[in-house]
Design a protein around this motif. Structure first.
Motif, mmCIF file in Angstrom:
data_model
loop_
_atom_site.group_PDB
_atom_site.id
_atom_site.type_symbol
_atom_site.label_atom_id
_atom_site.label_comp_id
_atom_site.label_asym_id
_atom_site.label_seq_id
_atom_site.Cartn_x
_atom_site.Cartn_y
_atom_site.Cartn_z
ATOM 1 N N ARG A 276 37.050 25.104 57.669
ATOM 2 C CA ARG A 276 36.184 24.218 56.882
ATOM 3 C C ARG A 276 35.524 24.984 55.743
ATOM 4 N NH1 ARG A 276 31.652 21.602 59.163
ATOM 5 N NH2 ARG A 276 31.650 20.430 57.208
ATOM 6 N N ILE A 277 35.156 26.241 56.002
ATOM 7 C CA ILE A 277 34.591 27.055 54.920
ATOM 8 C C ILE A 277 35.606 27.164 53.785
ATOM 9 C CG2 ILE A 277 33.798 29.356 54.265
ATOM 10 C CD1 ILE A 277 32.693 29.689 57.090
ATOM 11 N N GLN A 278 36.846 27.498 54.151
ATOM 12 C CA GLN A 278 37.902 27.663 53.146
ATOM 13 C C GLN A 278 38.170 26.358 52.406
ATOM 14 O OE1 GLN A 278 40.457 30.554 52.387
ATOM 15 N NE2 GLN A 278 40.099 29.142 50.683
ATOM 16 N N SER A 279 38.298 25.256 53.125
ATOM 17 C CA SER A 279 38.627 23.984 52.481
ATOM 18 C C SER A 279 37.493 23.492 51.591
ATOM 19 C CB SER A 279 38.970 22.929 53.535
ATOM 20 O OG SER A 279 37.873 22.683 54.393
ATOM 21 N N THR A 280 36.245 23.729 51.988
ATOM 22 C CA THR A 280 35.109 23.340 51.160
ATOM 23 C C THR A 280 35.070 24.159 49.873
ATOM 24 O OG1 THR A 280 33.818 22.722 53.119
ATOM 25 C CG2 THR A 280 32.603 23.082 51.068
ATOM 26 N N ILE A 281 35.317 25.466 50.002
ATOM 27 C CA ILE A 281 35.337 26.326 48.817
ATOM 28 C C ILE A 281 36.412 25.871 47.840
ATOM 29 C CG2 ILE A 281 35.890 28.665 48.017
ATOM 30 C CD1 ILE A 281 34.440 29.715 50.481
ATOM 31 N N ASP A 282 37.576 25.504 48.354
ATOM 32 C CA ASP A 282 38.669 25.041 47.483
ATOM 33 C C ASP A 282 38.225 23.863 46.621
ATOM 34 O OD1 ASP A 282 40.324 26.984 48.506
ATOM 35 O OD2 ASP A 282 41.321 25.651 49.936
ATOM 36 N N LEU A 283 37.365 23.013 47.159
ATOM 37 C CA LEU A 283 36.883 21.850 46.410
ATOM 38 C C LEU A 283 35.805 22.217 45.386
ATOM 39 C CD1 LEU A 283 36.572 19.278 49.354
ATOM 40 C CD2 LEU A 283 38.380 19.390 47.622
ATOM 41 N N CYS A 284 35.214 23.401 45.538
ATOM 42 C CA CYS A 284 34.106 23.823 44.670
ATOM 43 C C CYS A 284 34.560 24.642 43.473
ATOM 44 C CB CYS A 284 33.093 24.651 45.469
ATOM 45 S SG CYS A 284 32.264 23.770 46.806
ATOM 46 N N LEU A 285 35.825 25.050 43.442
ATOM 47 C CA LEU A 285 36.306 25.935 42.393
ATOM 48 C C LEU A 285 36.897 25.142 41.231
ATOM 49 C CD1 LEU A 285 38.009 28.669 44.624
ATOM 50 C CD2 LEU A 285 35.671 28.632 43.724
ATOM 51 N N LEU A 286 36.734 25.669 40.032
ATOM 52 C CA LEU A 286 37.204 24.986 38.832
ATOM 53 C C LEU A 286 38.672 25.283 38.560
ATOM 54 C CD1 LEU A 286 34.198 25.676 36.411
ATOM 55 C CD2 LEU A 286 34.568 23.696 37.910
ATOM 56 N N ASN A 287 39.432 24.235 38.207
ATOM 57 C CA ASN A 287 40.809 24.464 37.773
ATOM 58 C C ASN A 287 40.796 24.895 36.299
ATOM 59 O OD1 ASN A 287 40.678 22.123 36.118
ATOM 60 N ND2 ASN A 287 41.341 20.826 37.835
ATOM 61 N N ASP A 288 41.940 25.239 35.770
ATOM 62 C CA ASP A 288 42.011 25.792 34.412
ATOM 63 C C ASP A 288 41.485 24.810 33.357
ATOM 64 O OD1 ASP A 288 43.067 28.146 35.355
ATOM 65 O OD2 ASP A 288 45.154 27.610 34.940
ATOM 66 N N ALA A 289 41.825 23.550 33.516
ATOM 67 C CA ALA A 289 41.422 22.567 32.509
ATOM 68 C C ALA A 289 39.903 22.390 32.480
ATOM 69 C CB ALA A 289 42.108 21.228 32.782
ATOM 70 N N VAL A 290 39.293 22.274 33.644
ATOM 71 C CA VAL A 290 37.839 22.089 33.705
ATOM 72 C C VAL A 290 37.120 23.363 33.270
ATOM 73 C CG1 VAL A 290 35.891 21.545 35.204
ATOM 74 C CG2 VAL A 290 38.065 20.348 35.509
ATOM 75 N N LEU A 291 37.670 24.521 33.643
ATOM 76 C CA LEU A 291 37.077 25.784 33.200
ATOM 77 C C LEU A 291 37.071 25.868 31.679
ATOM 78 C CD1 LEU A 291 35.937 28.594 33.748
ATOM 79 C CD2 LEU A 291 38.300 29.427 34.000
ATOM 80 N N GLU A 292 38.174 25.466 31.046
ATOM 81 C CA GLU A 292 38.249 25.490 29.587
ATOM 82 C C GLU A 292 37.217 24.540 28.970
ATOM 83 O OE1 GLU A 292 39.402 26.188 25.627
ATOM 84 O OE2 GLU A 292 39.493 27.351 27.492
ATOM 85 N N MET A 293 36.965 23.403 29.609
ATOM 86 C CA MET A 293 35.958 22.473 29.113
ATOM 87 C C MET A 293 34.565 23.111 29.124
ATOM 88 S SD MET A 293 37.145 18.886 30.901
ATOM 89 C CE MET A 293 35.620 18.090 30.421
ATOM 90 N N HIS A 294 34.289 23.951 30.127
ATOM 91 C CA HIS A 294 33.009 24.649 30.208
ATOM 92 C C HIS A 294 32.924 25.761 29.157
ATOM 93 C CE1 HIS A 294 30.958 23.170 33.893
ATOM 94 N NE2 HIS A 294 32.180 22.854 34.285
ATOM 95 N N GLN A 295 34.024 26.464 28.960
ATOM 96 C CA GLN A 295 33.974 27.677 28.152
ATOM 97 C C GLN A 295 34.112 27.422 26.649
ATOM 98 O OE1 GLN A 295 36.976 30.250 29.872
ATOM 99 N NE2 GLN A 295 35.510 31.093 31.352
ATOM 100 N N MET A 296 34.788 26.359 26.237
ATOM 101 C CA MET A 296 34.993 26.121 24.810
ATOM 102 C C MET A 296 33.674 26.018 24.044
ATOM 103 S SD MET A 296 37.129 23.084 22.894
ATOM 104 C CE MET A 296 38.625 23.474 23.808
ATOM 105 N N PRO A 297 32.680 25.245 24.506
ATOM 106 C CA PRO A 297 31.410 25.194 23.769
ATOM 107 C C PRO A 297 30.711 26.553 23.708
ATOM 108 C CG PRO A 297 31.567 23.381 25.334
ATOM 109 C CD PRO A 297 32.686 24.316 25.656
ATOM 110 N N LEU A 298 30.865 27.370 24.755
ATOM 111 C CA LEU A 298 30.253 28.698 24.752
ATOM 112 C C LEU A 298 30.883 29.578 23.681
ATOM 113 C CD1 LEU A 298 30.095 29.303 28.622
ATOM 114 C CD2 LEU A 298 28.210 28.629 27.124
ATOM 115 N N ARG A 299 32.195 29.510 23.545
ATOM 116 C CA ARG A 299 32.870 30.302 22.509
ATOM 117 C C ARG A 299 32.470 29.822 21.110
ATOM 118 N NH1 ARG A 299 37.354 29.581 25.982
ATOM 119 N NH2 ARG A 299 38.306 28.114 24.517
#
Length: 261
Positions: free
Chosen positions: A228-251
């Protein structure tokens, strides 16, 4: 004059914090090594995940890593304080070096390290004993999260659930977690504390793809639901597309902050 100290104690007793404070108060160079401890009946040790060394190196950048024989030879330099961290459940019966575990002694001899002192949390008065706990049963879970980036609200929720028993009786938890803005946060908790410690590391990665810094999670307790720890963590991590959405405004903000010539 060089000195080598072996610092041992049970999980969460404060070994790494005490070592950092001691290094910061030392006028000369400092070296560090963390040894893997040995399990006892019903008590599982956690293998060295690198969290402690990464945290110390961030807080004390001039730290000398003595995890291999090449660097260990530098322990012969003058005025070098070498601090060796050892997770160890039971305190040796006698003070000093006489009761050192032969397996630990062999590890140190291989690295050409010869302690002058052995201090154990809960035995030696020089060390604080507030968080020194005795464990009768202890399970361990560790997870490498290198290149992973957390959704910040999900990370907060997961950590709250973790230390409040949603995945088993957690006695000890620590980790290095990457956030999308390039920060890495040191998370630290033990059951004897009223609250968790959250400490941003000084080094910040560029918001350009996945970070290369170490990221790990270590959990110790009883009846741990590791799946359950592992499966919950998997749901909390950002995929590449969402990560790029976070990082583009910062750049974009970084580019705007650069003065034009």
């Amino acid at each position: 004059m060089s000195q080598t100290w072996l610092i041992s104690g049970s999980p969460g007793c404060g070994k790494t914090s005490w070592i950092l404070k001691t290094m910061q108060g030392h006028q000369g160079k400092c070296g560090y090594l963390r040894l893997d401890g040995y399990p006892s009946k019903g008590l599982e040790q956690v293998s060295d995940s690198g969290i402690d060394k990464a945290f110390l190196k961030d807080q004390f950048p001039q730290l000398i890593d003595l995890s291999d024989s090449h660097h260990a030879s530098r322990s012969q330099q003058g005025d070098l304080l070498t601090l060796i961290e050892l997770p160890q459940f039971q305190a040796p019966q006698h003070a000093g070096l006489t009761d050192m575990d032969p397996r630990v002694k062999n590890q140190l001899e291989t690295l050409q390290l010869h302690p002058d002192r052995h201090l154990h949390f809960g035995r030696d008065p020089e060390l604080p004993n507030k968080d020194t706990l005795e464990f009768k049963k202890l399970e361990s879970f560790s997870l490498s999260l290198n290149t992973s980036v957390w959704d910040p609200p999900s990370l907060n929720t997961f950590w709250f659930e973790l230390v409040n028993g949603a995945y088993g009786d957690v006695y000890r938890a620590k980790g290095l977690m990457n956030l999308p803005d390039g920060r890495s946060i040191f998370f630290n908790w033990i059951v004897s504390q009223e609250s968790s410690q959250f400490l941003p590391l000084q080094e910040i990665s560029d918001p350009n793809g996945r970070p290369r810094s170490l990221s790990e999670l270590v959990v110790q307790g009883k009846h741990l639901d590791c799946l359950r720890i592992q499966s919950t963590i998997d749901l909390c991590l950002l995929n590449d597309a969402v990560l790029e959405m976070h990082q583009m405004p910062l750049r974009d903000r970084q580019k705007e902050a650069i003065p034009s010539t």
